[in-house]
Scaffold this active site. Structure first.
Site, PDB file in Angstrom:
ATOM      1  N   GLU A  19      43.022  45.743  39.344  1.00 24.67           N
ATOM      2  CA  GLU A  19      42.921  44.516  39.436  1.00 24.67           C
ATOM      3  C   GLU A  19      42.632  44.076  40.769  1.00 24.67           C
ATOM      4  OE1 GLU A  19      45.280  40.354  39.223  1.00 24.67           O
ATOM      5  OE2 GLU A  19      45.863  42.001  37.902  1.00 24.67           O
ATOM      6  N   ASP A  64      39.273  42.567  42.726  1.00 20.54           N
ATOM      7  CA  ASP A  64      38.985  41.322  43.092  1.00 20.54           C
ATOM      8  C   ASP A  64      38.364  41.339  44.658  1.00 20.54           C
ATOM      9  OD1 ASP A  64      40.083  38.577  43.674  1.00 20.54           O
ATOM     10  OD2 ASP A  64      40.999  39.373  45.404  1.00 20.54           O
ATOM     11  N   ASP A  93      41.977  39.170  34.926  1.00 22.22           N
ATOM     12  CA  ASP A  93      42.622  40.288  35.638  1.00 22.22           C
ATOM     13  C   ASP A  93      41.693  41.576  35.051  1.00 22.22           C
ATOM     14  OD1 ASP A  93      44.300  38.692  36.734  1.00 22.22           O
ATOM     15  OD2 ASP A  93      45.952  39.279  35.479  1.00 22.22           O
ATOM     16  N   GLU A 148      38.294  41.782  36.464  1.00 22.24           N
ATOM     17  CA  GLU A 148      38.514  42.636  38.142  1.00 22.24           C
ATOM     18  C   GLU A 148      38.607  43.933  38.210  1.00 22.24           C
ATOM     19  OE1 GLU A 148      39.804  38.289  40.320  1.00 22.24           O
ATOM     20  OE2 GLU A 148      41.319  39.794  39.831  1.00 22.24           O
TER      21      GLU A 148
END
Length: 230
Positions: free
Chosen positions: A45, A49, A118, A121
């Site tokens: 995650e 991102d 989450d 990502e």
């Protein structure tokens, strides 16, 4: 490693066949079911991102070559926030492939914004690690496609729209509260909470207080409007 039927179906929807399927399996593993031999998707995650941020920032930069930083930043915030990632996750039915602990399943984890955002990502990070930016970038651009086109409309003066929403319901104007500041002086990050007198609130972060306030207002508007249409 053999993927579950749900993960294989998700792989098809993503349009990327993993050379290392264990990366996708890890991206779909929520901390509630993780173990020493089955790591969660939290590290992925973190990486995903950053992959998303780079691809979206470049896409916006190229999409409107006349826009300045003050115009690009709110559009960027709209596109990379957790709620948008969760919407994309729903678009490809990512939730059906998630591996969750019993408590998360019982509490509707497959529908939660934070959990889906989450995981989205994490999946992007898995694609990046499996095939590099050449694999991840076209998938981001395809999944986020139309959202890039309308980001300016979604980002435009969310604070005014939230104030009008509150006033139309007899409420006081929203308050904006700084809840945190991080980073060095030359590149600070501000966390701002937009709060209504009925207790509804959302928090967002950005490189300036103005941008963070706009992002928080937009996030709260989306939640309020989603609740009204439910």
């Amino acid at each position: 490693m053999k993927l579950s039927a749900e993960a294989r179906a998700l792989q098809d929807r993503l349009g990327h066949t993993f050379r290392k399927p264990e990366l996708l399996a890890r991206a779909l593993t929520h901390p509630s079911i993780a173990s020493a031999t089955r790591p969660s998707n939290q590290r992925l995650e973190f990486l995903g991102d950053r992959v998303l941020n780079l691809v979206i920032a470049e896409a916006l930069f190229l999409h409107d070559r006349l826009a300045d930083e003050g115009q690009l930043a709110p559009r960027y915030n709209v596109l990379v926030r957790k709620e948008t990632c969760a919407d994309v996750a729903r678009q490809i039915d990512l939730g059906s492939a998630l591996k969750l602990g019993r408590s998360e399943m019982m509490s509707g984890g497959r529908r939660k914004n934070a959990l889906l955002g989450d995981a989205m990502e994490a999946v992007l990070a898995a694609i990046y690690l499996d095939g590099g930016l050449d694999a991840a970038k076209p998938i981001v651009l395809r999944l986020w496609g139309d959202r890039i086109e309308v980001a300016d409309d979604q980002a435009r003066d969310a604070k005014t729209a939230l104030q009008e929403w509150a006033q139309a319901r007899g409420m006081q104007p929203p308050r904006y509260i700084q809840t945190a500041r991080s980073g060095p002086d030359h590149a600070p990050m501000f966390a701002i909470c937009a709060k209504l007198e009925n207790g509804a609130q959302e928090t967002a972060s950005a490189g300036s207080k103005r941008q963070a306030e706009q992002a928080a207002a937009q996030a709260l508007l989306l939640r309020l409007e989603s609740g009204e249409s439910a």
